[in-house]
Design an enzyme around this catalytic site. Structure first.
Site, mmCIF file in Angstrom:
data_model
loop_
_atom_site.group_PDB
_atom_site.id
_atom_site.type_symbol
_atom_site.label_atom_id
_atom_site.label_comp_id
_atom_site.label_asym_id
_atom_site.label_seq_id
_atom_site.Cartn_x
_atom_site.Cartn_y
_atom_site.Cartn_z
ATOM 1 N N LEU A 119 -8.708 -51.159 -25.401
ATOM 2 C CA LEU A 119 -7.914 -50.467 -24.382
ATOM 3 C C LEU A 119 -6.809 -51.428 -23.962
ATOM 4 C CD1 LEU A 119 -10.652 -48.917 -22.015
ATOM 5 C CD2 LEU A 119 -9.302 -47.718 -23.745
ATOM 6 N N ASP A 120 -5.625 -50.885 -23.658
ATOM 7 C CA ASP A 120 -4.555 -51.728 -23.127
ATOM 8 C C ASP A 120 -5.071 -52.466 -21.897
ATOM 9 O OD1 ASP A 120 -2.912 -50.616 -25.028
ATOM 10 O OD2 ASP A 120 -1.865 -49.281 -23.635
ATOM 11 N N LYS A 121 -4.488 -53.626 -21.658
ATOM 12 C CA LYS A 121 -4.935 -54.468 -20.532
ATOM 13 C C LYS A 121 -4.942 -53.698 -19.208
ATOM 14 C CE LYS A 121 -4.115 -59.034 -18.587
ATOM 15 N NZ LYS A 121 -3.320 -60.252 -18.692
#
Length: 236
Positions: free
Chosen positions: A55-57
């Site tokens: 998942l994106d940060k």
């Protein structure tokens, strides 16, 4: 970021898998700029942990971790065969009535970590459904069929409904003053956005366990996303 107790993140666990509710601003894999990341935290809990996707940060929500190699291989094949069901929720700009709207546009990720729609890119498909509309915003369900970098963000921007707070792809921060008619800011203070990140949450995931049983997990909204949706509901 304060020290995280990994156990507090766990939504589901069996002998093969963990599904956690990833906190926003926490990297999935090693990040030189951060003291903590999901993989390291998971390995303090179960030694051979492997993160099954990313998942994106800034994105919160469902993240699957395999406890051993066989479990990792099992879900990796399902990702490849597009048999893992992922559902995201996003707050987007504008009032949109999406009903099973399919965006099918190839995406190319540049070496600067920015994704673009281009014929030369890799195939990317996402299905969108509107869950709720507000005065000038919408809560949208996003079902990615493929898993390209920033896919949901780019496809929503293509639909002219960028995600709130996603300045990389044209989304503007959402302020309480834009929802409340009689909003008064204390003198000498600067108004901050209701949510200080991209308004995207990995709401649910479904896949098949090693014994053939179906595993379906839902991640409750984190505090900032919950506050944003409540404010939209309050000021409809």
């Amino acid at each position: 970021m304060k020290k995280i107790d990994f156990k507090d993140l766990i939504l589901f666990e069996n002998e093969d898998y963990l599904v956690i509710n990833k906190l926003p601003y926490l990297s999935t894999l090693d990040d030189r700029h951060e003291a903590q990341n999901i993989l390291d935290l998971a390995r303090t809990y179960t030694q051979d942990a492997q993160v099954c996707h990313r998942l994106d940060k800034e994105t919160s929500g469902c993240l699957v971790i395999a406890k051993h190699q066989e479990a990792y291989r099992n879900i990796a094949i399902q990702f490849e065969d597009r048999k893992v069901n992922k559902i995201y929720h996003a707050v987007v700009e504008g009032v949109h009535e999406y009903k099973e709207v399919l965006v099918d546009h190839n995406i190319h990720a540049t070496n600067k970590g920015i994704a673009k729609i281009t014929k030369e890119g890799k195939p990317a498909q996402t299905i969108f459904n509107t869950l709720r509309t507000y005065y000038s915003y919408s809560l949208v369900e996003c079902k990615p069929i493929t898993g390209r970098l920033h896919q949901i963000r780019v496809h929503l921007a293509h639909l002219k409904s960028p995600i709130c707070g996603d300045e990389m792809y044209g989304g503007k921060p959402l302020y309480l003053s834009s929802l409340k008619r009689r909003f008064n800011l204390k003198q000498g203070t600067e108004e901050l956005p209701i949510m200080q990140r991209v308004s995207l949450h990995a709401y649910a995931i479904g896949f098949e366990g090693l014994n053939g049983e179906r595993i379906e997990v839902v991640a409750p909204y984190p505090k900032d996303f919950d506050v944003l949706v409540r404010q939209l509901e309050k000021n409809r």
